[in-house]
Each structure stands twice: as structure tokens, then as C-alpha cells.
Design an enzyme around this catalytic site. Structure first.
Site, PDB file in Angstrom:
ATOM      1  CG  LEU A 174      -4.848 -36.362  -7.137  1.00 49.27           C
ATOM      2  CD1 LEU A 174      -5.745 -36.597  -5.928  1.00 49.27           C
ATOM      3  CD2 LEU A 174      -4.780 -37.622  -7.987  1.00 49.27           C
ATOM      4  CB  ALA A 175      -4.690 -32.051 -12.674  1.00 51.74           C
ATOM      5  CB  SER A 220      11.465  13.885 -38.725  1.00 54.74           C
ATOM      6  OG  SER A 220      12.278  14.062 -37.598  1.00 54.74           O
ATOM      7  NE  ARG A 233     -16.347 -25.736  -4.724  1.00 54.71           N
ATOM      8  CZ  ARG A 233     -15.616 -26.013  -3.649  1.00 54.71           C
ATOM      9  NH1 ARG A 233     -15.677 -25.240  -2.586  1.00 54.71           N
ATOM     10  NH2 ARG A 233     -14.816 -27.060  -3.647  1.00 54.71           N
ATOM     11  CG  ASP A 283      -7.269 -28.096  -6.087  1.00 57.29           C
ATOM     12  OD1 ASP A 283      -6.439 -28.850  -5.548  1.00 57.29           O
ATOM     13  OD2 ASP A 283      -8.465 -28.047  -5.754  1.00 57.29           O
ATOM     14  CE  LYS A 289       7.780  -8.101 -36.727  1.00 57.45           C
ATOM     15  NZ  LYS A 289       7.155  -8.652 -37.921  1.00 57.45           N
ATOM     16  CE  LYS A 295     -10.005 -27.228  -8.829  1.00 60.55           C
ATOM     17  NZ  LYS A 295     -10.646 -27.498  -7.539  1.00 60.55           N
ATOM     18  CG  ASN A 353       7.173  -4.689 -41.318  1.00 62.44           C
ATOM     19  OD1 ASN A 353       6.234  -3.904 -41.432  1.00 62.44           O
ATOM     20  ND2 ASN A 353       7.202  -5.634 -40.404  1.00 62.44           N
TER      21      ASN A 353
HETATM   22  C1  UD1 Z   1      -9.620 -33.018  -0.876  1.00 56.44           C
HETATM   23  C2  UD1 Z   1      -9.570 -34.010   0.305  1.00 56.44           C
HETATM   24  C3  UD1 Z   1      -9.743 -33.251   1.606  1.00 56.44           C
HETATM   25  C4  UD1 Z   1      -8.682 -32.191   1.722  1.00 56.44           C
HETATM   26  C5  UD1 Z   1      -8.654 -31.288   0.480  1.00 56.44           C
HETATM   27  C6  UD1 Z   1      -7.417 -30.426   0.537  1.00 56.44           C
HETATM   28  C7  UD1 Z   1     -10.490 -36.124  -0.541  1.00 56.44           C
HETATM   29  C8  UD1 Z   1     -11.669 -37.030  -0.548  1.00 56.44           C
HETATM   30  N1  UD1 Z   1     -10.627 -34.983   0.141  1.00 56.44           N
HETATM   31  O1  UD1 Z   1     -10.897 -32.406  -0.856  1.00 56.44           O
HETATM   32  O2  UD1 Z   1      -9.646 -34.154   2.705  1.00 56.44           O
HETATM   33  O3  UD1 Z   1      -8.912 -31.414   2.902  1.00 56.44           O
HETATM   34  O4  UD1 Z   1      -8.577 -32.064  -0.717  1.00 56.44           O
HETATM   35  O5  UD1 Z   1      -7.328 -29.540  -0.540  1.00 56.44           O
HETATM   36  O6  UD1 Z   1      -9.473 -36.450  -1.118  1.00 56.44           O
HETATM   37  N2  UD1 Z   1      -9.545 -34.863  -8.553  1.00 56.44           N
HETATM   38  C9  UD1 Z   1      -9.283 -35.771  -9.561  1.00 56.44           C
HETATM   39  N3  UD1 Z   1     -10.168 -36.782  -9.780  1.00 56.44           N
HETATM   40  C10 UD1 Z   1     -11.283 -36.949  -9.028  1.00 56.44           C
HETATM   41  C11 UD1 Z   1     -11.545 -36.014  -7.987  1.00 56.44           C
HETATM   42  C12 UD1 Z   1     -10.638 -34.982  -7.781  1.00 56.44           C
HETATM   43  O7  UD1 Z   1      -8.265 -35.679 -10.255  1.00 56.44           O
HETATM   44  O8  UD1 Z   1     -12.019 -37.892  -9.285  1.00 56.44           O
HETATM   45  C13 UD1 Z   1      -8.582 -33.761  -8.345  1.00 56.44           C
HETATM   46  C14 UD1 Z   1      -9.205 -32.386  -8.458  1.00 56.44           C
HETATM   47  O9  UD1 Z   1      -9.134 -31.922  -9.795  1.00 56.44           O
HETATM   48  C15 UD1 Z   1      -8.340 -31.562  -7.525  1.00 56.44           C
HETATM   49  C16 UD1 Z   1      -7.896 -32.566  -6.466  1.00 56.44           C
HETATM   50  O10 UD1 Z   1      -8.095 -33.850  -7.019  1.00 56.44           O
HETATM   51  O11 UD1 Z   1      -7.210 -31.039  -8.191  1.00 56.44           O
HETATM   52  C17 UD1 Z   1      -8.701 -32.461  -5.163  1.00 56.44           C
HETATM   53  O12 UD1 Z   1     -10.065 -32.677  -5.457  1.00 56.44           O
HETATM   54  P1  UD1 Z   1     -11.196 -31.766  -4.843  1.00 56.44           P
HETATM   55  O13 UD1 Z   1     -12.494 -32.220  -5.391  1.00 56.44           O
HETATM   56  O14 UD1 Z   1     -10.834 -30.334  -4.979  1.00 56.44           O
HETATM   57  O15 UD1 Z   1     -11.109 -32.263  -3.320  1.00 56.44           O
HETATM   58  P2  UD1 Z   1     -11.482 -31.439  -2.048  1.00 56.44           P
HETATM   59  O16 UD1 Z   1     -12.952 -31.445  -1.881  1.00 56.44           O
HETATM   60  O17 UD1 Z   1     -10.782 -30.157  -2.045  1.00 56.44           O
HETATM   61 CA    CA Z   2      -9.745 -28.842  -3.637  1.00 54.12          CA
END
Ligand code: UD1
Ligand code: CA
Length: 462
Positions: free
Chosen positions: A8-9, A406, A15, A111, A352, A22, A387
Site C-alpha cells: 500500500l503506497a 606541473s 504529516r 511506509d 571523470k 511519503k 576536455n
Molecule cells: C494502518 C492500520 C492500523 C495499523 C497501522 C500500522 C488501517 C485502517 N489501519 O493505519 O491498524 O496500526 O496501519 O502502520 O489499515 N494507503 C493506501 N490507500 C489508502 C489509504 C492508505 O494506499 O486509501 C496506504 C498508505 O499510503 C500507507 C499505508 O496504506 O502506506 C497505511 O496507511 P496509513 O494511512 O498510514 O494507515 P495508518 O493510519 O498508519
Molecule cells: Ca501509517
């Protein structure tokens, strides 16, 4: 079993307060997402990276990692569109997971960069589990509620948790292995009637847990720590630094000050390497046995041989350095530089796209660009290889055993033969054959007692 990872990214990482997504923020030189991808086992059918915010940048990064062969398995991407929650992010992948005939889905967060390859490998053989950690201060994380036998009962996000649930210190690490046959319908049942109005993946996991045992596996807090702010990034960097440096110490590397030494995850060191304070190495670096890296040096990519002395404050950018070379202090070896063995490149020398053959020396204040310097040749202080004519770059070639006096300028393209001597202060604009002596010089003018007359003349004026 066909295992597919989903990473998930897609979130923007508000923040972090950054224009960069991120997951591209680095930990010791490598972006968080690359750390996660490199922890995947090679046997995976594929990994799907869910992207959206800053997707052009993430796609460009993925493409460059693919070209550099940094990805352990096939990596696909899916654009989530507006991110509506972690559950929505996985649901978007359903068609692709069906197409790949996934039977097990391993879900990781882009993340959470310090998860170890062993941990991911174990997850990839699990029938159903989630990674959890004990945190004295669980603020911000989802809470894990277990059945009496230790398996997962349910998950509650902090913002939806009752005060009693908030007191729980076992938190969800956001990494799961789930059977696709159960996850698929659970994702379709998801609702977003919660505090954040999002489709929570955690609700789907809790739904599965009501029918099929989900193990709760405990992990180090360092491995599951998330990067949500610049503070988190600094803390992750400090843990990664400690993890990497202690591992090298165990393998026979000495640090004068491990706390001020920053080594990326793709740095490889051999026994008896000695690293002075304030050294940074990142990217793909290999340092041979017995090499000494002086204070304040930066190695951004490089292949360094055995028993090399890199003296303080040298900058090495993708150079190849043979055994027993001496580099610096204050040398800069740029891309395409290759030093064969026993080469000396001294202070304030920049190179280089240059090959210095065995035993060649350029010890002081020189620029060597687009060139080759033959065995045992000596490039004197202040020599410039000119060069660049303002439009194109040209090559300078020097044979073996040559002596470049030199303050000489070699105006490229130019070829200097073997055994040539070039007198100090010459500007060489044409080829010099083997064993010739070349010089270009203004005539020396001498005026007897001229200095006395010079000072008298100046004094009269005042
Ligand atoms: C999430 C978990 C939480 C856990 C924590 C651990 C859920 C609802 N909560 O919370 O229980 O303790 O991770 O780190 O899953 N992302 C997407 N698409 C979206 C939302 C998020 O790709 O629609 C990705 C974000 O970019 C991130 C990751 O999912 O890389 C986690 O999302 P984030 O919003 O950071 O979740 P947390 O609040 O940390
Ligand atoms: Ca997170």
C-alpha cells in the site's frame, strides 16, 4: 499456493509536509518503498504496488529500480484513484489478484520500511496471520484484541476505540497474510461507517478472523515502525543505522564512531575495513578487506578494492578503485573513474570518465576528464585536461611512463605517447610521439637589478 504481495503506497503522507510522496522519502539513501520491495522473497508470483498521490514519481522510481535489477520479483502497479482507505486500496487489486490466480495475499505498507526479509518470508508461508507489536505508547496505531488461544479476535482503529480498548498496548503492524478466497468477499462486504469514513482493511481482517483462525505474530517494534512524519523518518534512520553498523561490527569492521557513520542497506564491507567518523556510503558500494575510509568521506556508489587508503574528505561517486590505491585527502572521483591497482590520486584532484592505469599518479590540484593515463605515468600539480571546447567533450590519452610537468594544459583531443616528458607550464595542442620532450614556453626575460628599480619607481609615486 500462489502468493501475491500487495504494497500500500497510495496515501500522500500529509504529516510529512512534503511535495514528494511519503514512500519515496529515504532511509539511509534508499527510499522507504525500495526497502519494503527488497524484503520480498524472489519466489513471489508478483507484487502489486498500489499508488496514487505522486504516482509519476513513484512510477519513475520503480522503473529505475527495475533497470538496476534491485527488484526481487515482478512488480506491477495499480492506481487506486482517490484513496478511500486501506481496504479500498486492496479491493482495487481484486481483478489483478484473480488474473494472477492468487491463493494467498501478503499485504505490507510502503511506509513501514524496516520489516526484515525473514519476517516477510515467514508471512509468505502462513495460512493466515498478522504482525503485531507491544508498544508502551500505542498512540496512533490500531489495537489488536486476541482470543483466549492467542489468535485474532478483532481489530479496532484508535479513533473508533473505547477508552478500555485504547488502553490496549498490543498494536497492529499493518502486515498480513490472508487467503484470497476469504479476503475477496470480506473486502466486498466492507463499509465505511467509522470515525474516518474510510474502508478499513482491518475490518476485512476482523471479518475473516470470525471464520478462520488468524495468528497474531509478535515482531520487534523497530521492524513495524511506520514513517508518518519527519520525526518518524529520523527515528527509523537511527534504528536502521544501528542495525546496519552492529551487523558490520559482528563481521569484522571497525568504526571510530559508529553513531556518526551512515551506511546504506546496499553497502557491502569486507573484513578489517576501518571507518573513521562522519563517513556516509549509499547506493551500491563494495569495500574490500583492510581498506581504510577517512573522516568525512562520502561514497555514493563504488567498487573499492583491498588495502585502499581513502584519506579524509574524499568524495567518490560511482568510481572503481583497485587494490592498494591512495585517494585524497579532498579528492573527488566522479562517474566513470577507474583506478587500477597502486594508483595515487591526491588532494584537490577531480576525475571523470577516466582510467588511471596501474601505478599512475596525480597527486595535487588537477582535473582529469574523459581520459586514460598509462601505467606509472605522473600527472604533475595543477595539470588540466581541457576536455570541453564549449560544445563537445574530447579525449586525452597518455601512454605509460609519461611525465606531465606541473601546470600543463592538455587541450583535447590529444594523444601523449609513452615515455614523453612535458615541461612545466606548457599548453599542448597537438599529439606528442613516444619518448619526445614537449614544451611551450614564453622566453625568460632577466633584467639585472631590475627589482631594485621596480621598488624605487613605486615608492616615488607615493
Ligand atoms: C494502518 C492500520 C492500523 C495499523 C497501522 C500500522 C488501517 C485502517 N489501519 O493505519 O491498524 O496500526 O496501519 O502502520 O489499515 N494507503 C493506501 N490507500 C489508502 C489509504 C492508505 O494506499 O486509501 C496506504 C498508505 O499510503 C500507507 C499505508 O496504506 O502506506 C497505511 O496507511 P496509513 O494511512 O498510514 O494507515 P495508518 O493510519 O498508519
Ligand atoms: Ca501509517
Amino acid at each position: 499456493m500462489t502468493t501475491v504481495a500487495v504494497i500500500l503506497a497510495a496515501g500522500m503522507g500529509k504529516r510529512m509536509k512534503s511535495r514528494m510522496p511519503k514512500v519515496l522519502h529515504p532511509i539511509l539513501g534508499d527510499p522507504a518503498l525500495l526497502w519494503v520491495l527488497r524484503a520480498l522473497p524472489t519466489e513471489l508470483e508478483a507484487a502489486i504496488v498500489v499508488i496514487h498521490h505522486g504516482k509519476e514519481k513513484v512510477l519513475a522510481a520503480l522503473e529505475s529500480w527495475r533497470k538496476e535489477e534491485l527488484l526481487p520479483c515482478r512488480v506491477l502497479t495499480i492506481d487506486q484513484g482517490e484513496p478511500l482507505g486501506t481496504g479500498h486500496a486492496v479491493r482495487i487489486c481484486a481483478a489483478e489478484l484473480d488474473r494472477l490466480k492468487a491463493s494467498r495475499v501478503v499485504i505490507l505498507s510502503g511506509d513501514v520500511p524496516l520489516i526484515r526479509a525473514e519476517t516477510v518470508a515467514a508471512l509468505c508461508t502462513s495460512e493466515g496471520s498478522l504482525l503485531a507489536m507491544e508498544l508502551p505508547d500505542p498512540d496512533g496505531y490500531g489495537r489488536v484484541i486476541q482470543n483466549l488461544d492467542g489468535s485474532l479476535s478483532t481489530l479496532v482503529e484508535q479513533r473508533d476505540a473505547s477508552p478500555a480498548e485504547q488502553a490496549i498496548t498490543l498494536v497492529n503492524g499493518g502486515a498480513y497474510a490472508l487467503p484470497w478466497s476469504l479476503l475477496r468477499p470480506a473486502l466486498h462486504r466492507l463499509k465505511n461507517n467509522n470515525a474516518q469514513g474510510e474502508f478499513y482493511l482491518t475490518d476485512a481482517v476482523a471479518d475473516i478472523a470470525s471464520k478462520h483462525a488468524i495468528q497474531v505474530n509478535f515482531c520487534d517494534t523497530e521492524e513495524l515502525a511506520g514513517m508518518n512524519s519527519r520525526n518518524d523518518q529520523a527515528a527509523l534512520q537511527a534504528s536502521a543505522q544501528w542495525r546496519i553498523n552492529t551487523s558490520w561490527m559482528k563481521q569484522g569492521v571497525s568504526f571510530l564512531d559508529a553513531s556518526s557513520t551512515f551506511l546504506g542497506p546496499r553497502v557491502r564491507l569486507e573484513q578489517d575495513v576501518l571507518i573513521e567518523p562522519l563517513v556516509r556510503m549509499e547506493g551500491l558500494v563494495h569495500v574490500g578487506a583492510g581498506t581504510h575510509v577517512g573522516q568525512g568521506s562520502i561514497i555514493a556508489g563504488g567498487e573499492i578494492g583491498k588495502e585502499v587508503s581513502i584519506r579524509p574528505y574524499s568524495i567518490i561517486e560511482g568510481a572503481k578503485i583497485g587494490n592498494h590505491c591512495v585517494v585524497g585527502p579532498f579528492a573527488r572521483l566522479r562517474e566513470g573513474t577507474e583506478l587500477q591497482s597502486n594508483v595515487h590520486v591526491g588532494n584537490f584532484v577531480e576525475t571523470k570518465q577516466t582510467l588511471l592505469k596501474q601505478g599512475a599518479k596525480a597527486n595535487h590540484l588537477a582535473y582529469l576528464g574523459d581520459s586514460e593515463v598509462g601505467e606509472n605515468s605522473n600527472v604533475g600539480a595543477g595539470v588540466i585536461f581541457c576536455n570541453y571546447d564549449g560544445v563537445s567533450k574530447h579525449r586525452t590519452t597518455i601512454g605509460k611512463d609519461a611525465f606531465i610537468g606541473s601546470d600543463t594544459q592538455l587541450v583535447a583531443p590529444v594523444t601523449i605517447g609513452a615515455g614523453v616528458v612535458i615541461a612545466a607550464g606548457s599548453t599542448i595542442t597537438g599529439d606528442v610521439p613516444d619518448h619526445a620532450l614537449a614544451m611551450t614556453r614564453a622566453t625568460l626575460v632577466l633584467k639585472a637589478e631590475g627589482a631594485i628599480r621596480y621598488w624605487e619607481r613605486l615608492k616615488k609615486k607615493t
